[in-house]
Design a protein around this motif. Structure first.
Motif, PDB file in Angstrom:
ATOM      1  N   UNK A 108      17.817  -8.360 -17.076  1.00  0.00           N
ATOM      2  CA  UNK A 108      17.482  -8.578 -18.599  1.00  0.00           C
ATOM      3  C   UNK A 108      16.051  -8.024 -18.909  1.00  0.00           C
ATOM      4  N   UNK A 109      15.368  -7.512 -17.801  1.00  0.00           N
ATOM      5  CA  UNK A 109      14.025  -6.950 -18.011  1.00  0.00           C
ATOM      6  C   UNK A 109      13.996  -5.826 -17.981  1.00  0.00           C
ATOM      7  N   UNK A 110      13.083  -4.884 -18.769  1.00  0.00           N
ATOM      8  CA  UNK A 110      12.732  -3.390 -18.527  1.00  0.00           C
ATOM      9  C   UNK A 110      12.737  -2.991 -17.130  1.00  0.00           C
ATOM     10  N   UNK A 111      13.569  -2.046 -16.753  1.00  0.00           N
ATOM     11  CA  UNK A 111      13.640  -1.571 -15.594  1.00  0.00           C
ATOM     12  C   UNK A 111      14.053  -2.581 -14.529  1.00  0.00           C
ATOM     13  N   UNK A 112      14.812  -3.638 -14.890  1.00  0.00           N
ATOM     14  CA  UNK A 112      15.398  -4.516 -13.987  1.00  0.00           C
ATOM     15  C   UNK A 112      14.178  -5.236 -13.058  1.00  0.00           C
ATOM     16  N   UNK A 113      13.137  -5.379 -13.612  1.00  0.00           N
ATOM     17  CA  UNK A 113      11.890  -5.883 -12.866  1.00  0.00           C
ATOM     18  C   UNK A 113      11.405  -7.095 -13.462  1.00  0.00           C
ATOM     19  N   UNK A 114      11.128  -8.052 -12.713  1.00  0.00           N
ATOM     20  CA  UNK A 114      10.109  -9.379 -13.575  1.00  0.00           C
ATOM     21  C   UNK A 114       9.004  -8.673 -13.970  1.00  0.00           C
ATOM     22  N   UNK A 115       8.764  -9.119 -15.206  1.00  0.00           N
ATOM     23  CA  UNK A 115       7.463  -8.536 -15.702  1.00  0.00           C
ATOM     24  C   UNK A 115       6.048  -9.107 -15.242  1.00  0.00           C
ATOM     25  N   UNK A 116       6.422 -10.279 -14.637  1.00  0.00           N
ATOM     26  CA  UNK A 116       5.199 -11.101 -14.113  1.00  0.00           C
ATOM     27  C   UNK A 116       5.037 -11.013 -12.615  1.00  0.00           C
ATOM     28  N   UNK A 117       6.275 -11.193 -11.830  1.00  0.00           N
ATOM     29  CA  UNK A 117       6.439 -11.314 -10.355  1.00  0.00           C
ATOM     30  C   UNK A 117       6.317  -9.695  -9.940  1.00  0.00           C
ATOM     31  N   UNK A 118       7.044  -8.876 -10.610  1.00  0.00           N
ATOM     32  CA  UNK A 118       6.925  -7.495 -10.261  1.00  0.00           C
ATOM     33  C   UNK A 118       8.063  -7.146  -9.020  1.00  0.00           C
ATOM     34  N   UNK A 119       9.011  -8.140  -9.195  1.00  0.00           N
ATOM     35  CA  UNK A 119      10.127  -7.852  -8.172  1.00  0.00           C
ATOM     36  C   UNK A 119      11.663  -7.797  -8.913  1.00  0.00           C
ATOM     37  N   UNK A 120      12.578  -6.961  -8.217  1.00  0.00           N
ATOM     38  CA  UNK A 120      13.714  -6.757  -9.063  1.00  0.00           C
ATOM     39  C   UNK A 120      14.749  -7.736  -8.549  1.00  0.00           C
ATOM     40  N   UNK A 121      14.524  -8.506  -7.665  1.00  0.00           N
ATOM     41  CA  UNK A 121      15.401  -9.414  -6.895  1.00  0.00           C
ATOM     42  C   UNK A 121      14.788 -10.826  -6.588  1.00  0.00           C
ATOM     43  N   UNK A 122      15.473 -12.015  -7.003  1.00  0.00           N
ATOM     44  CA  UNK A 122      14.760 -13.245  -6.629  1.00  0.00           C
ATOM     45  C   UNK A 122      14.652 -13.293  -5.382  1.00  0.00           C
ATOM     46  N   UNK A 123      15.427 -12.609  -4.391  1.00  0.00           N
ATOM     47  CA  UNK A 123      15.574 -12.727  -3.120  1.00  0.00           C
ATOM     48  C   UNK A 123      14.105 -12.276  -2.377  1.00  0.00           C
ATOM     49  N   UNK A 124      13.548 -11.539  -2.908  1.00  0.00           N
ATOM     50  CA  UNK A 124      12.198 -11.115  -2.633  1.00  0.00           C
ATOM     51  C   UNK A 124      10.999 -12.150  -2.583  1.00  0.00           C
ATOM     52  N   UNK A 125      11.085 -13.101  -3.573  1.00  0.00           N
ATOM     53  CA  UNK A 125      10.197 -14.057  -3.567  1.00  0.00           C
ATOM     54  C   UNK A 125      10.590 -15.196  -2.199  1.00  0.00           C
ATOM     55  N   UNK A 126      12.094 -15.150  -2.190  1.00  0.00           N
ATOM     56  CA  UNK A 126      12.366 -16.194  -0.972  1.00  0.00           C
ATOM     57  C   UNK A 126      11.869 -15.527   0.381  1.00  0.00           C
ATOM     58  N   UNK A 127      12.143 -14.274   0.728  1.00  0.00           N
ATOM     59  CA  UNK A 127      11.643 -13.519   1.697  1.00  0.00           C
ATOM     60  C   UNK A 127      10.303 -13.552   1.980  1.00  0.00           C
ATOM     61  N   UNK A 128       9.289 -13.482   0.829  1.00  0.00           N
ATOM     62  CA  UNK A 128       7.914 -13.294   0.734  1.00  0.00           C
ATOM     63  C   UNK A 128       7.546 -14.601   1.503  1.00  0.00           C
ATOM     64  N   UNK A 129       8.102 -15.626   1.332  1.00  0.00           N
ATOM     65  CA  UNK A 129       7.495 -16.969   1.990  1.00  0.00           C
ATOM     66  C   UNK A 129       8.378 -17.271   3.471  1.00  0.00           C
ATOM     67  N   UNK A 130       9.534 -16.903   3.408  1.00  0.00           N
ATOM     68  CA  UNK A 130      10.492 -17.113   4.465  1.00  0.00           C
ATOM     69  C   UNK A 130      11.091 -15.742   4.827  1.00  0.00           C
ATOM     70  N   UNK A 131      10.508 -14.934   5.605  1.00  0.00           N
ATOM     71  CA  UNK A 131      11.176 -13.643   5.986  1.00  0.00           C
ATOM     72  C   UNK A 131      12.343 -13.724   6.626  1.00  0.00           C
ATOM     73  N   UNK A 132      13.489 -12.994   6.057  1.00  0.00           N
ATOM     74  CA  UNK A 132      14.705 -13.199   6.639  1.00  0.00           C
ATOM     75  C   UNK A 132      15.294 -14.154   6.045  1.00  0.00           C
ATOM     76  N   UNK A 133      15.114 -14.867   4.990  1.00  0.00           N
ATOM     77  CA  UNK A 133      15.571 -16.095   4.536  1.00  0.00           C
ATOM     78  C   UNK A 133      17.131 -16.312   4.685  1.00  0.00           C
ATOM     79  N   UNK A 134      17.746 -17.245   5.429  1.00  0.00           N
ATOM     80  CA  UNK A 134      18.996 -16.999   6.084  1.00  0.00           C
ATOM     81  C   UNK A 134      19.862 -17.775   5.075  1.00  0.00           C
ATOM     82  N   UNK A 135      19.793 -18.465   3.983  1.00  0.00           N
ATOM     83  CA  UNK A 135      20.551 -19.044   3.164  1.00  0.00           C
ATOM     84  C   UNK A 135      20.832 -18.580   1.843  1.00  0.00           C
ATOM     85  N   UNK A 136      21.437 -19.099   1.015  1.00  0.00           N
ATOM     86  CA  UNK A 136      21.689 -18.464  -0.315  1.00  0.00           C
ATOM     87  C   UNK A 136      20.568 -18.591  -1.302  1.00  0.00           C
TER      88      UNK A 136
END
Length: 363
Positions: A108-136
């Motif tokens: 829903x955001x311009x360019x498909x990127x969250x304007x505050x976090x600067x990421x296109x996928x929520x998974x990026x925030x999960x991986x930032x804390x838990x690299x290779x986060x294994x769950x959904x």
């Protein structure tokens, strides 16, 4: 057995062409043949608290709530955040209504990127804390803005902590959604509502056998009948004002006729054929914070497009007619007031208003 959550993205078997923003484009799988649906409830239990005992203290402006209007679990956080007036303290990022097997995305955001976090996928925030986060990758999730790391996706605890840990940032007139003298009763009611209704509709929809579906169907409507009896003589589930219990039941009822009755085969009766629950749901829907956070278009898009193993064509139905959500409910005759000694929240922020075409026709 693959244990899944409809609001979780999980890798599907096989390969798929790369989709937008680097996602796989593969569809998730939600039904395991021959087996009942079992929800994975092991969430990230880190909490944001006043004393910061988990390393994340309450701090206005530090955290971003990531939600999706389509998701009933995330819709709870949208309601509570608005009822308590936490908009200035906790910013909001909204994912689009559909996702692939890889991640919820910021369509829903311009360019498909969250304007505050600067990421296109929520998974990026999960991986930032838990690299290779294994769950959904689930919504709702709260992300620590300075580090870009997910803090928690423990949706039952998130709304409780909004009510108890963020009190310094509540608006004047905010309701008591989890009052101490009612907590035992609220917890007991919530347990039954969760197992039999909130999760019960999914046990019907994702049943992998006739037997598991039949049992889930019976449990669901047994509990709905019990709730109808309870609510026949009292306006709200616990006490005489809105509590956390009402928030949790509402988000399932709001999706019942639009999705669960047909898509999930919960078709003994529609909600509008259950007089007590229908009036109760309309009462809440017409209360500021509930209906104005409900996006029926995104709700239908999510379920009918994402669950391709249930709806292979991805066709989204036109119905049902939603105009009856605004009809009189007469629940005030039972007594009680929505906010007790408090006041309704002000209108939604302009950036957070549900588009009129996604809501209830007013003519």
């Amino acid at each position: 057995m693959v244990v899944m959550d409809t609001d979780t993205t999980t890798a599907a078997a096989g390969s798929a062409a790369t989709g937008p923003q680097g996602t796989s484009g593969a569809q998730g799988s939600y039904v395991t043949g021959g087996q009942e649906f079992v929800r994975d409830t092991k969430y990230i239990e880190t909490r944001i608290t006043r004393d910061g005992r988990d390393g994340y203290p309450v701090e206005a402006g530090r955290y971003r709530l990531i939600a999706a209007r389509a998701c009933p679990w995330a819709n709870r956080t949208l309601i509570v955040r608005r009822l308590l007036g936490l908009e200035d303290a906790i910013s909001l990022g909204l994912c689009g209504p559909t996702h692939d097997a890889d991640s919820w995305t910021f369509d829903l955001d311009p360019g498909g990127v969250d304007p505050v976090l600067g990421i296109p996928r929520l998974k990026d925030a999960y991986d930032q804390r838990f690299p290779g986060y294994p769950k959904g990758i689930t919504v709702p999730a709260i992300v620590d803005i300075p580090t870009g790391e997910v803090v928690t996706n423990d949706f039952p605890q998130i709304t409780i902590d909004f009510a108890l840990e963020w009190t310094d940032h509540h608006r004047d007139g905010a309701p008591q959604l989890y009052p101490e003298h009612l907590r035992d009763e609220i917890d007991a009611v919530n347990k039954g509502v969760y197992t039999e209704v909130n999760n019960g509709v999914y046990r019907c929809g994702f049943a992998g056998s006739q037997d598991s579906y039949d049992k889930a169907y019976a449990r669901l409507f047994t509990k709905l009948d019990e709730l109808s009896e309870r609510l026949a003589t009292q306006r709200y589930l616990v006490g005489d004002t809105i509590t956390e219990a009402d928030v949790r039941l509402f988000t399932t009822l709001a999706r019942f006729d639009a999705v669960y009755h047909g898509h999930f085969k919960c078709n003994r009766t529609t909600l509008d054929e259950m007089p007590v629950l229908w009036a109760y749901a309309r009462d809440l829907f017409q209360t500021p914070g509930f209906g104005d956070t409900t996006d029926f278009t995104q709700i239908k898009q999510h379920y009918y497009i994402v669950h391709r193993d249930i709806n292979p064509t991805g066709i989204v139905p036109q119905g049902p007619d939603l105009r009856n959500w605004l009809t009189p409910h007469h629940r005030e005759e039972l007594g009680g007031t929505p906010f007790g000694d408090g006041t309704p929240p002000p209108p939604p922020r302009p950036a957070e208003v549900v588009p009129a075409e996604h809501w209830v026709p007013t003519s």
